[in-house]
Enzyme design. Structure first.
Site, PDB file in Angstrom:
ATOM      1  N   GLY A 162       0.821  -1.067  -0.069  1.00 24.57           N
ATOM      2  CA  GLY A 162      -0.135  -0.056  -0.070  1.00 24.57           C
ATOM      3  C   GLY A 162       0.812   1.081   0.037  1.00 24.57           C
ATOM      4  CG  ASN A 195      -4.508   3.860   9.588  1.00 28.39           C
ATOM      5  OD1 ASN A 195      -4.603   4.900   8.954  1.00 28.39           O
ATOM      6  ND2 ASN A 195      -3.267   3.907  10.131  1.00 28.39           N
ATOM      7  CB  ALA A 237      -2.663  -8.518  -0.408  1.00 30.21           C
ATOM      8  CG  HIS A 238      -0.533  -6.589   4.861  1.00 27.99           C
ATOM      9  ND1 HIS A 238      -0.289  -6.254   6.127  1.00 27.99           N
ATOM     10  CD2 HIS A 238       0.045  -5.451   4.139  1.00 27.99           C
ATOM     11  CE1 HIS A 238       0.081  -5.071   6.464  1.00 27.99           C
ATOM     12  NE2 HIS A 238       0.109  -4.619   5.155  1.00 27.99           N
ATOM     13  CB  THR A 260      10.830 -10.527 -11.842  1.00 28.26           C
ATOM     14  OG1 THR A 260      11.743 -10.096 -12.626  1.00 28.26           O
ATOM     15  CG2 THR A 260      10.172 -11.625 -12.068  1.00 28.26           C
ATOM     16  CB  CYS A 283       2.561   2.658  10.688  1.00 23.67           C
ATOM     17  SG  CYS A 283       2.040   1.477   9.744  1.00 23.67           S
TER      18      CYS A 283
HETATM   19  N1  PLP Z   1      -2.462   3.028   4.292  1.00 23.72           N
HETATM   20  C1  PLP Z   1      -3.218   2.730   5.393  1.00 23.72           C
HETATM   21  C2  PLP Z   1      -4.506   3.411   5.732  1.00 23.72           C
HETATM   22  C3  PLP Z   1      -3.014   1.602   5.978  1.00 23.72           C
HETATM   23  O1  PLP Z   1      -3.606   1.186   7.041  1.00 23.72           O
HETATM   24  C4  PLP Z   1      -1.556   0.892   5.785  1.00 23.72           C
HETATM   25  C5  PLP Z   1      -0.859  -0.026   6.673  1.00 23.72           C
HETATM   26  O2  PLP Z   1      -1.092   0.046   7.864  1.00 23.72           O
HETATM   27  C6  PLP Z   1      -0.955   1.469   4.483  1.00 23.72           C
HETATM   28  C7  PLP Z   1      -1.521   2.488   3.934  1.00 23.72           C
HETATM   29  C8  PLP Z   1       0.325   0.879   3.979  1.00 23.72           C
HETATM   30  O3  PLP Z   1       0.187  -0.528   3.552  1.00 23.72           O
HETATM   31  P1  PLP Z   1       1.361  -1.198   3.464  1.00 23.72           P
HETATM   32  O4  PLP Z   1       1.789  -2.096   4.800  1.00 23.72           O
HETATM   33  O5  PLP Z   1       0.843  -2.405   2.750  1.00 23.72           O
HETATM   34  O6  PLP Z   1       2.592  -0.677   2.901  1.00 23.72           O
END
Ligand code: PLP
Length: 375
Positions: free
Chosen positions: A69, A149, A198-199, A236, A321
């Site tokens: 993401g 989030n 995806a995760h 790739t 994060c």
């Molecule tokens: N955007 C939001 C709202 C998220 O919650 C997250 C992951 O916590 C991301 C972006 C980042 O995604 P990724 O972990 O796949 O880089």
């Protein structure tokens, strides 16, 4: 273990791991290779793309696989700023975006862009009118996340998309829909860029996708390299991750209505249980059914997370994060100090049970009754 941190990352179902294993062990060909092992993978990559596109409800030829993401957010913002570089260098974003957006905005500021960061109200809300009012004749891009989030607040992306042409027909709209994947139709949202990962839905880590709409002319790639992803995303193809993403998307599509109803009931149950604990307050006006934000007012969130973690209960202090640092989202709500200190996030998945919520609520109550609050 009781896992109540699906917004950080979701467990990978067996079916997803099996789909990935098959590709890793047997279908290891490079989609760019001409012999059958490669050609077969090229074909399957397009099948996986169609499956993920079905979950987003967007045309498959407008969906590009990324590594995560974060990459999608960075690519979208940079491509939007690039397309409009002669029209203006102003960007509108909210102060509660994920750091993948905010840090990219900071880079763009260092490169000469001006960014307006929109503050939410005390509940985390941001209205479409507030976003549209910030758009100027020189606004190259607007970045408005779909679901926050940390709070679970849902932002009016479709309303902004509808109002944007009247404010500035050139401005491109990006939405970080990482926490909303499976709950929206990209067609209905009307954003020019939609980032997913995806995760968060039981797929593997290390793969995401970016929808790029027709108003984006010749989108500028983020990476220079080979001609993969129609020349727009070099590298790739991560075939096993693509297979896993597609399988997770299929599972999400199959169970979508059932899971939504279950999560809504679970959210209401958890809210009631947690708010029955003395000093526990709701935080924000989140309506996403998989995220619940509350504050054990006066008890530092880091200590709560460690205490519950030592009992095998996984919750989070705001966004994963931001561990160890105060969350910019909580700061944006301008809560009183003791309330801000105690903000925790529980987030649920289709397999979460009421019994797990009960155990978590008991542990939180015990923490409150046995640990010293801050002064
Ligand atoms: N955007 C939001 C709202 C998220 O919650 C997250 C992951 O916590 C991301 C972006 C980042 O995604 P990724 O972990 O796949 O880089």
């Amino acid at each position: 273990m009781i896992y109540l941190d699906h917004a950080a990352t979701a467990p990978v179902p067996r079916a997803v791991a099996d789909a990935m294993y098959e590709v890793l062990a047997e279908q290891y060909g490079n989609p760019s290779s001409q012999y059958p092992l490669g050609a077969e993978m090229k074909k399957r990559a397009e099948d996986w793309r169609r499956t993920v596109a079905a979950l987003l409800d967007c045309p498959a030829d407008r969906l590009f696989f990324t590594s995560c993401g974060t990459e999608g957010d960075n690519w979208a913002l940079r491509a939007a700023a690039w397309q409009n570089r002669h029209a203006g260098r102003h960007i509108v974003a909210t102060a509660v975006e994920h750091s993948a957006v905010l840090e990219c905005c900071k880079w763009l500021e260092r490169e000469g862009c001006e960014v307006t960061y929109l503050a939410p109200d005390g509940e985390g809300n941001i209205s479409a009118a507030q976003v549209l009012e910030a758009v100027r004749p020189d606004t190259a891009a607007v970045s408005l996340m779909l679901v926050n989030n940390e709070l679970g607040t849902v932002y009016p992306v479709a309303d902004v998309a509808r109002g944007l042409p009247a404010r500035n027909p050139k401005t491109l709209l990006h939405t970080d829909a990482v926490q909303g994947l499976g709950t929206f139709s990209a067609r209905d949202l009307g954003a020019d860029f939609v980032t997913v990962s995806a995760h968060k839905i039981g797929g593997p880590k290390g793969i995401g996708a970016l929808y790029i709409g027709p108003r984006v002319r010749n989108p500028r790639p983020l990476l220079a390299g080979g001609g993969q992803e129609r020349g727009l995303r070099a590298g790739t193809e991560a075939t096993a991750q693509m297979a896993g993403f597609a399988r997770a998307a299929e599972l999400r599509l199959e169970g979508r209505d059932r899971d939504r109803a279950r999560l809504e009931a679970l959210h209401a149950y958890a809210r009631e249980k947690l708010l029955a604990i003395p000093d526990m307050l709701p935080v924000g006006a989140g309506t996403a059914p998989h995220i619940l934000s509350v504050s054990l007012t006066g008890w530092p969130a880091g200590n709560i997370v460690n205490d519950l973690g030592s009992q095998g209960i996984c919750i989070s202090a705001g966004s994963a994060c931001h561990q160890g640092r105060p969350s910019h989202v909580v700061a944006a709500l301008k809560l009183p100090k003791r309330a801000a200190a105690g903000v925790i996030r529980l987030s649920f998945g289709p397999e979460t049970t009421e019994a797990e919520i009960d155990v978590c609520a008991q542990a939180l109550r015990r923490h409150r009754d046995t640990r010293m609050p801050m002064l």
